[in-house]
Design an enzyme around this catalytic site. Structure first.
Site, PDB file in Angstrom:
ATOM      1  N   ARG A   1       0.948  -5.214  -5.058  1.00 12.51           N
ATOM      2  CA  ARG A   1       0.952  -6.258  -4.461  1.00 12.51           C
ATOM      3  C   ARG A   1       1.218  -7.572  -5.066  1.00 12.51           C
ATOM      4  O   ARG A   1       0.428  -7.663  -5.962  1.00 12.51           O
ATOM      5  CB  ARG A   1      -0.035  -6.346  -3.601  1.00 12.51           C
TER       6      ARG A   1
ATOM      7  N   THR B   1       4.147   2.682   5.691  1.00 15.45           N
ATOM      8  CA  THR B   1       2.924   2.282   5.637  1.00 15.45           C
ATOM      9  C   THR B   1       2.109   3.279   6.611  1.00 15.45           C
ATOM     10  O   THR B   1       2.633   3.589   7.677  1.00 15.45           O
ATOM     11  CB  THR B   1       2.810   0.780   5.904  1.00 15.45           C
TER      12      THR B   1
ATOM     13  N   ARG C   1      -5.704  -2.662   9.249  1.00 10.02           N
ATOM     14  CA  ARG C   1      -5.971  -3.975   8.819  1.00 10.02           C
ATOM     15  C   ARG C   1      -5.890  -4.886  10.253  1.00 10.02           C
ATOM     16  O   ARG C   1      -6.745  -5.559  10.700  1.00 10.02           O
ATOM     17  CB  ARG C   1      -5.204  -4.767   7.704  1.00 10.02           C
TER      18      ARG C   1
ATOM     19  N   ASP D   1       2.476  -0.095  11.919  1.00 10.57           N
ATOM     20  CA  ASP D   1       2.328  -1.296  12.616  1.00 10.57           C
ATOM     21  C   ASP D   1       3.532  -2.296  12.449  1.00 10.57           C
ATOM     22  O   ASP D   1       3.369  -3.396  12.801  1.00 10.57           O
ATOM     23  CB  ASP D   1       1.094  -2.086  11.947  1.00 10.57           C
TER      24      ASP D   1
ATOM     25  N   ASP E   1      -0.375   2.317   8.535  1.00 13.49           N
ATOM     26  CA  ASP E   1      -0.730   1.602   9.640  1.00 13.49           C
ATOM     27  C   ASP E   1       0.055   1.783  10.759  1.00 13.49           C
ATOM     28  O   ASP E   1      -0.402   1.397  11.988  1.00 13.49           O
ATOM     29  CB  ASP E   1      -0.823   0.210   9.118  1.00 13.49           C
TER      30      ASP E   1
ATOM     31  N   ASP F   1       5.035  -4.738   6.107  1.00 13.39           N
ATOM     32  CA  ASP F   1       5.473  -6.128   6.562  1.00 13.39           C
ATOM     33  C   ASP F   1       5.634  -7.070   5.442  1.00 13.39           C
ATOM     34  O   ASP F   1       6.334  -8.098   5.099  1.00 13.39           O
ATOM     35  CB  ASP F   1       4.762  -6.659   7.803  1.00 13.39           C
TER      36      ASP F   1
ATOM     37  N   SER G   1       6.122  -6.301   2.361  1.00 15.23           N
ATOM     38  CA  SER G   1       7.193  -6.046   1.356  1.00 15.23           C
ATOM     39  C   SER G   1       8.517  -6.616   1.885  1.00 15.23           C
ATOM     40  O   SER G   1       9.377  -6.890   1.268  1.00 15.23           O
ATOM     41  CB  SER G   1       7.143  -4.273   1.130  1.00 15.23           C
TER      42      SER G   1
ATOM     43  N   GLY H   1       0.820  -1.370  -0.210  1.00 13.93           N
ATOM     44  CA  GLY H   1       0.130   0.049  -0.104  1.00 13.93           C
ATOM     45  C   GLY H   1       0.994   1.150   0.047  1.00 13.93           C
ATOM     46  O   GLY H   1       1.848   1.143   0.817  1.00 13.93           O
TER      47      GLY H   1
HETATM   48  O1  F6P Z   1      -1.421  -1.621   4.560  1.00 12.72           O
HETATM   49  C1  F6P Z   1      -1.916  -0.345   4.611  1.00 12.72           C
HETATM   50  C2  F6P Z   1      -3.563  -0.278   4.202  1.00 12.72           C
HETATM   51  O2  F6P Z   1      -3.841   0.917   3.881  1.00 12.72           O
HETATM   52  C3  F6P Z   1      -4.380  -1.106   5.344  1.00 12.72           C
HETATM   53  O3  F6P Z   1      -4.485  -0.049   6.260  1.00 12.72           O
HETATM   54  C4  F6P Z   1      -5.594  -1.438   4.472  1.00 12.72           C
HETATM   55  O4  F6P Z   1      -6.287  -2.420   5.036  1.00 12.72           O
HETATM   56  C5  F6P Z   1      -4.936  -2.053   3.393  1.00 12.72           C
HETATM   57  O5  F6P Z   1      -3.801  -1.292   3.166  1.00 12.72           O
HETATM   58  C6  F6P Z   1      -5.729  -1.690   1.873  1.00 12.72           C
HETATM   59  O6  F6P Z   1      -5.186  -2.531   0.755  1.00 12.72           O
HETATM   60  P1  F6P Z   1      -5.463  -2.213  -0.649  1.00 12.72           P
HETATM   61  O7  F6P Z   1      -4.775  -1.153  -1.258  1.00 12.72           O
HETATM   62  O8  F6P Z   1      -4.929  -3.323  -1.266  1.00 12.72           O
HETATM   63  O9  F6P Z   1      -7.071  -1.991  -0.741  1.00 12.72           O
END
Ligand code: F6P
Length: 355
Positions: free
Chosen positions: A106, A160, A206, A164, A162, A137, A139, A45
């Site tokens: 991804r 990120t 997430r 996290d 998050d 994580d 990545s 992301g």
């Molecule tokens: O990991 C960052 C994040 O923004 C999370 O908070 C969220 O759940 C996820 O990516 C969303 O991913 P995607 O862009 O694949 O919808």
């Protein structure tokens, strides 16, 4: 330019400090690993500040006489061979931009040993001495396996929203995401109070409640639900009833995306039990966009610089981060194996202030 070509002159290894008459002070970083060319990619992301990190990698490396290869579309692009040389002017006018100029993805192919072998072959073909991975994580898993299976030195930069990742106080993008979510919460509060409604607002995260907790405190929420907490959804009902009894004009409840059932689950429970007018707002990907705030730009600049130095020092399979003592180095696998706790103090504070 052919993949193996090197360009540009190494900068002088000293520069004058103060007036021209003083002894020049060495300011270049030691390079015992003999790094001549690094590659950089963004993966997973996107997060505001990734461009500032790419820029810092390119400019630090250039200053040290090291060349940079940019990989487009993360590990997918590495697997397909989407590599190009990047110079300092290529990253001009990017520090203030959201998203990532290198694009991101991804990658499913990277999960296979064959996919990683193809990527490693491209790095060898381009004479890359080390790879800098800006991401979260997922990545870092990709970087870890590349290092383990093919011996490519890898350094991670935490990018990120998050926040996290274990091993750094903050991740690049987190500060901006909190500001973006908070701006939305403030606006929802205006309309919520005017209509005396309950607003249940879902923020990203997430597996982690860092954004939710910060936004709950800064946005004056009545309650917050995060995945780290086993709090039952029924607690929301009691909070709302209490708010009504106290004569509050509506309530704000923040829910992290990773809380079971999400904001909709919490809102449904409130509506079913109390009959009070409840609205759900899922902020979603808006939290990933926008110009990075200063804290993210500064963090990205420092960590981008540190990632190049880490490779020059011969470090590998680590994430560079920032703690109270400055730059930290955490084995990549620990960034996801160890848990970064949310601040329990902040959690308590959110509850105390909602009285
Ligand atoms: O990991 C960052 C994040 O923004 C999370 O908070 C969220 O759940 C996820 O990516 C969303 O991913 P995607 O862009 O694949 O919808």
């Amino acid at each position: 330019m052919a993949p193996g070509d090197r360009h540009g002159q190494a900068p002088p290894h000293t520069h004058p400090k103060g007036d021209a008459m003083t002894e020049p002070t060495p300011i270049h970083h030691p390079n015992p690993a003999g790094i001549k060319r690094v590659a950089v990619l963004t993966s997973g992301g996107d997060a505001p500040g990734m461009n500032a990190a790419i820029r810092a990698v390119v400019r630090t490396a250039t200053f040290e006489g090291i060349e940079v290869v940019g990989v487009r579309r993360g590990f997918s692009g590495l697997h397909r061979g989407e590599l190009q040389l990047l110079g300092p002017r290529d990253v001009a006018n990017t520090i203030q931009r959201g998203g990532t100029v290198l694009l991101t993805a991804r990658s499913s192919t990277w999960r296979t040993p064959e996919g990683r072998a193809r990527g490693a072959a491209h790095l060898r073909e381009w004479n890359v001495d080390g790879l800098i991975v800006i991401g979260g994580d997922g990545s870092f898993h990709g970087g870890h396996y590349l290092q383990q299976e093919h011996g490519v030195p890898v350094v991670g930069v935490p990018g990120t929203i998050d926040n996290d990742l274990y091993g750094t106080d903050h991740t690049i993008g987190y500060f901006t995401a909190v500001e973006t979510a908070l701006d939305a919460v403030d606006k929802l509060r205006d309309t919520g109070a005017s209509h005396e409604r309950i607003f249940v607002i879902e923020v990203m995260g997430r597996h982690a409640g860092h954004i939710a907790l910060d936004v709950a405190v800064a946005g004056g929420a009545e309650e917050v639900f995060i995945p780290e907490d086993g709090k039952p959804v029924a607690d929301a009902i009691a909070v709302v009833q209490d708010s009504v009894a106290k004569g509050k004009l509506g309530s704000i409840i923040i829910v992290a995306e990773g809380y079971p059932g999400g904001a909709q689950g919490v809102a449904d429970a409130i509506q079913a039990e109390t009959g009070l007018e409840t609205r759900v707002s899922i902020l979603g990907h808006i939290q990933r966009g926008g110009s990075p705030v200063s804290s993210d730009r500064i963090l990205a600049s420092r960590l981008g610089e540190a990632s190049v130095y880490a490779l020059m020092e011969g470090r590998s399979n680590v994430m560079v981060g920032r703690g109270s003592g400055g730059i930290t180095y955490t084995p990549l696998h620990e960034t996801w194996e160890k848990r970064k706790d949310v601040s329990r103090d902040l959690y308590r504070c959110a509850k105390t202030l909602s009285v």
